[in-house]
Design a protein around this motif. Structure first.
Motif, short mmCIF file in Angstrom:
data_model
loop_
_atom_site.label_atom_id
_atom_site.label_comp_id
_atom_site.label_asym_id
_atom_site.label_seq_id
_atom_site.Cartn_x
_atom_site.Cartn_y
_atom_site.Cartn_z
N GLU A 83 62.98 76.35 33.31
CA GLU A 83 62.42 76.08 34.63
C GLU A 83 62.56 77.26 35.60
O GLU A 83 62.14 77.18 36.75
CB GLU A 83 63.11 74.87 35.26
CG GLU A 83 62.95 73.58 34.47
CD GLU A 83 63.75 72.44 35.08
OE1 GLU A 83 63.17 71.37 35.33
OE2 GLU A 83 64.97 72.64 35.31
N CYS A 118 69.12 68.32 26.33
CA CYS A 118 70.32 68.69 27.10
C CYS A 118 71.36 67.58 26.96
O CYS A 118 71.29 66.55 27.64
CB CYS A 118 69.97 68.92 28.57
SG CYS A 118 71.34 69.65 29.50
N CYS A 160 72.40 72.37 25.24
CA CYS A 160 71.46 72.23 26.36
C CYS A 160 70.58 73.48 26.46
O CYS A 160 70.71 74.26 27.41
CB CYS A 160 72.22 71.98 27.66
SG CYS A 160 71.17 71.56 29.06
N THR A 213 65.08 71.67 29.22
CA THR A 213 64.86 70.30 29.69
C THR A 213 64.53 69.35 28.56
O THR A 213 64.76 68.14 28.67
CB THR A 213 63.71 70.29 30.71
OG1 THR A 213 62.56 70.92 30.12
CG2 THR A 213 64.09 71.04 31.98
N HIS A 220 67.39 74.26 34.53
CA HIS A 220 67.51 74.65 33.14
C HIS A 220 66.76 75.96 32.90
O HIS A 220 65.96 76.40 33.73
CB HIS A 220 66.96 73.55 32.23
CG HIS A 220 67.71 72.26 32.34
ND1 HIS A 220 67.39 71.30 33.25
CD2 HIS A 220 68.79 71.79 31.65
CE1 HIS A 220 68.23 70.28 33.14
NE2 HIS A 220 69.07 70.55 32.17
#
Length: 583
Positions: free
Chosen positions: A272, A243, A237, A240, A269
Motif C-alpha cells: 500500500e 497478514c 505478513c 494485505t 502494509h
C-alpha cells in the motif's frame, strides 16, 4: 501369730496376697514373724470365715475381697491350722498339691498361646516399619525427581519449538532477502540498460510515474491527526492479502483502536506504500534494506507528508493521545517525542531518541529527515558504512542532528561516560556510535544561534512509557506475586544496576512491589503538574515472552501485567477471550 503375707504357688502360677515383705520369693515358703493380733495393721490382709462353712474369704485392707472355696484348698481344719499354729506350711503344701492345678496350667498355656500372635505381629511391625518408611521416602523422592525431569523436558520442548520457529522465520527472511537482492540487481541492470540508451526518464524508472506532479492516490484525503503503524513480516505478513500477526500484537492493535480518540488509525502494509508515498521519498534501495530501516524510513516520510503519530505495533495504548497533540499545538511546537538523559540519569546505550513514538505536524522537521535518509544511503543496500549504529540509521541518527538545531543545551550521548560500559565494553570507544558523531557540532555555534522558529516537546522515556524491566519479560509478571522471576544466566547484564543501565536505582524485590512502585504511580502521575499524564501507553518491545503465547494462554493468566494493561485500556477481557480464543 498373724502371717505377714501368704504366698500360694500352684505349680507354675504364683498367687500373692498381702504385702511383700518378710519373705524371699525363691523360698516358696511363708516366713511369718510374730505379731500381736491387735497389730493387724501391719498385715496386708485380714482373714475371716464366711457364713458358709465351705467358703473361706480373705479381705484385704484396701477392700478387695477374695473368696476361696474350701474344696479348692483342702478342709477347713487345714485353713485353721494355717493360722492356729506356728508352722502353717502344711496347709500351703496341701494347696500346692491340689488336683485343680492342672486346670490352672491349661489356662496359662492357652494365655501364652494367645499372646504369641500379638507378639509376632508387634515384632513384625517393629522390624518392617523402618524399611516401609524408607521405601515410601525413596518413592516420594523418585516421584519428585521424575516430575522435575518432566518439567525440564517440557521446557526443552518449548524452547525447541521456539528455536524451530525462529529458524523457520530466519530462513524465510533470508530467502526473501535473497529474492529482494535478485530483484534489485535485475532492476539495477534494467535501469542501466535504459539509461545507457537514452537517459531521458530516470524519474519514471524509479517512481513508475509517467508524468511529474502526480501525487500519491491518498494525498489530500488523510487527516493530520492520524496514528500510523507500518508493519511487514516476509513470512507472516507480506501484504494485505496475507497478514497473520501474533496474538499479543492483535491485542495491542485492539487497544490502539479502542483509544484512538479523535485520531484516525491506519495500519500500512508494504503493497500500500505507493498509495500514500512517492518512492522518491524513500532510499533508492529501500526494498533491499533491513526491515527496521524500511519501517523507520516509511514513518519519516509519512510524518513529513501527512503529520500525525507513528507507533510501534508492540504498544498498548492506555488512553487517547488527544491531550498530547493539543498541548503540542497550543505551544507552537512541531514535534513531540522522547529523549534519553533529559532527567539527568545516564543511559549506557549509544542512542538519544527512541523510534517507537513520534508525533509531528505535517511538513515539519521530518522533511529534513526524508532528505537525509535519501542522501545518507544513496545506491547502497547496507547503511552500516555510513551509519555506525546501523539499526538507528533512519531513527535517532537522522533525527538528532535536526533536533540539536532547535536547542543547543539538549543532553548529548557523546558526553555520557556510561556509554560503552558493560555489555558494550568490548567494543572499545563506543561513543563513536552516538548519533552526534556523524553530524556537524551545531551546539558549538558554528552556524549561529539555535533556531527559534519552531519548538520540540521532549521527555525522558524512562519517566513514562519505557519501564525499567521492559527487557525482562515484564508483560507476563504477576501483579500479586511475591518474588522476582529467575534471572537468565545468558543475560545477567539486564538485571545489573550499574550507571546507565535500565534497572539503575530500582529497588523493588517482588513482582507485586515493582507493579505498585513503578507502574501504577506512572499511570496516574502528571509531569510537573501538567495536564498531560506521564504514561498514556506502554512500549513492550519485542514481546520477549508474549510472542510465543496463544490467546488461551494469555487469557488464562488474568493477573499478569499485560492483562491489567488491557483492562486499563478499557478492554473487556471476558469478551476478548470469547472473541479470540475461538479463532
Amino acid at each position: 501369730f498373724w502371717p505377714e503375707e501368704i504366698l500360694l504357688q500352684v505349680n507354675s502360677l504364683k498367687i500373692t496376697m498381702g504385702r511383700k515383705k518378710g519373705y524371699k520369693m525363691a523360698a516358696l515358703r511363708v516366713s511369718p514373724r510374730e505379731a500381736s493380733p491387735r497389730e493387724t495393721s501391719q498385715s496386708g490382709f485380714k482373714l475371716a470365715p464366711c457364713e458358709d462353712a465351705d467358703v473361706f474369704s480373705i479381705e484385704e485392707l484396701d477392700g478387695t475381697l477374695i473368696t476361696l472355696p474350701s474344696s479348692k484348698i483342702g478342709d477347713i481344719g487345714s485353713i485353721n491350722r494355717l493360722f492356729g499354729c506356728r508352722d502353717p506350711h502344711i496347709a500351703l503344701e496341701k494347696v500346692q498339691d491340689h488336683p485343680d492345678s492342672k486346670t490352672v496350667k491349661l489356662w496359662v498355656a492357652l494365655s501364652c498361646f494367645a499372646t504369641i500372635p500379638f507378639i509376632f505381629v508387634a515384632a513384625t511391625w517393629a522390624v518392617t516399619y523402618p524399611f516401609k518408611y524408607d521405601l515410601e521416602l525413596r518413592k516420594s523422592r523418585e516421584s519428585s525427581r521424575l516430575q522435575q525431569m518432566r518439567d525440564i523436558a517440557s521446557q526443552f520442548q518449548k524452547q525447541l519449538l521456539r528455536l524451530t520457529a525462529k529458524a523457520r522465520d530466519s530462513r524465510s527472511v533470508l530467502e526473501n532477502e535473497f529474492v529482494a537482492r535478485q530483484i534489485n540487481y535485475e532492476t539495477k541492470a534494467k535501469i542501466r540498460q535504459v539509461l545507457s540508451k537514452s537517459n531521458v526518464a530516470p524519474y519514471y524508472v524509479i517512481t513508475k510515474q509517467a508524468s511529474p506532479h502526480v501525487w500519491p492516490a491518498k494525498y489530500g484525503q488523510v487527516k493530520e491527526k492520524t496514528i500510523w503503524i507500518y508493519y511487514h513480516n516476509p513470512a507472516t505478513c507480506p501484504g494485505t492479502w496475507k497478514c497473520n500477526t501474533s496474538p499479543y500484537l492483535r491485542l495491542c492493535l485492539r487497544s490502539i483502536w479502542h483509544n484512538r480518540g479523535s485520531f484516525e488509525m491506519i495500519v500500512l502494509h508494504r503493497d500500500e506504500i505507493d498509495q500514500y508515498l512517492s518512492y522518491m521519498e524513500l532510499p533508492l534501495r529501500w526494498a533491499g534494506l533491513d526491515e527496521r530501516l524500511q519501517r523507520d524510513a516509511v514513518h519519516n516520510a509519512l510524518l513529513a507528508r501527512y503529520g500525525g503519530v507513528t507507533l510501534d505495533i508492540s504498544t498498548i495504548l492506555l488512553r487517547p493521545l488527544d491531550e498530547y497533540w493539543e498541548e503540542m499545538v497550543a505551544k507552537g511546537a512541531t514535534f513531540r517525542g522522547y529523549m534519553f538523559r533529559l532527567n539527568g540519569q545516564p543511559w549506557r546505550h549509544p542512542e538519544s531518541t527512541p523510534y517507537w513514538f513520534l508525533m509531528s505536524r505535517r511538513e515539519g522537521i521530518f522533511s529534513g529527515a526524508v532528505r537525509s535518509q535519501v542522501i545518507g544511503v544513496g545506491d547502497k543496500l547496507d547503511a552500516s558504512s555510513d551509519y555506525p549504529m546501523r539499526r538507528n540509521a533512519f531513527g535517532d541518527q537522522t533525527l538528532i542532528p535536526l533536533l540539536t538545531m532547535l536547542n543547543y543545551s539538549l543532553p548529548r550521548c557523546i558526553d555520557d561516560d556510561s556509554v560503552g560500559l558493560f555489555p558494550y565494553k568490548s567494543h572499545g570507544d563506543f561513543s563513536m556510535y552516538c548519533p552526534e558523531s556523524r553530524a556537524p557540532e551545531w551546539w558549538q555555534g558554528m552556524s549561529g544561534p539555535a533556531r527559534n522558529d519552531t519548538r520540540a516537546l521532549l521527555r525522558d522515556p524512562r519517566d513514562g512509557p519505557l519501564l525499567p524491566f521492559a527487557w525482562l519479560g515484564m508483560e507476563m509478571w504477576n501483579v500479586s506475586d511475591q518474588d522476582l522471576p529467575q534471572k537468565s544466566p545468558k543475560e545477567p547484564f539486564l538485571w545489573d544496576q550499574t550507571p546507565g543501565s535500565p534497572m539503575q536505582g530500582i529497588n523493588c524485590t517482588t513482582q507485586q512491589d515493582c507493579w505498585e512502585k513503578y507502574v501504577v504511580p506512572r499511570y496516574f502521575a502528571h509531569q510537573g503538574g501538567r495536564e498531560t499524564p506521564l504514561m498514556s501507553f506502554v512500549y513492550l518491545g519485542e514481546g520477549k515472552v508474549l510472542k510465543f503465547l496463544s490467546f488461551s494462554e494469555i487469557f488464562s493468566q488474568p493477573n499478569t501485567f499485560f492483562c491489567h494493561w488491557l483492562t486499563w485500556a478499557g478492554l473487556d477481557l471476558t469478551a476478548l477471550a470469547e472473541e479470540f480464543v475461538k479463532l
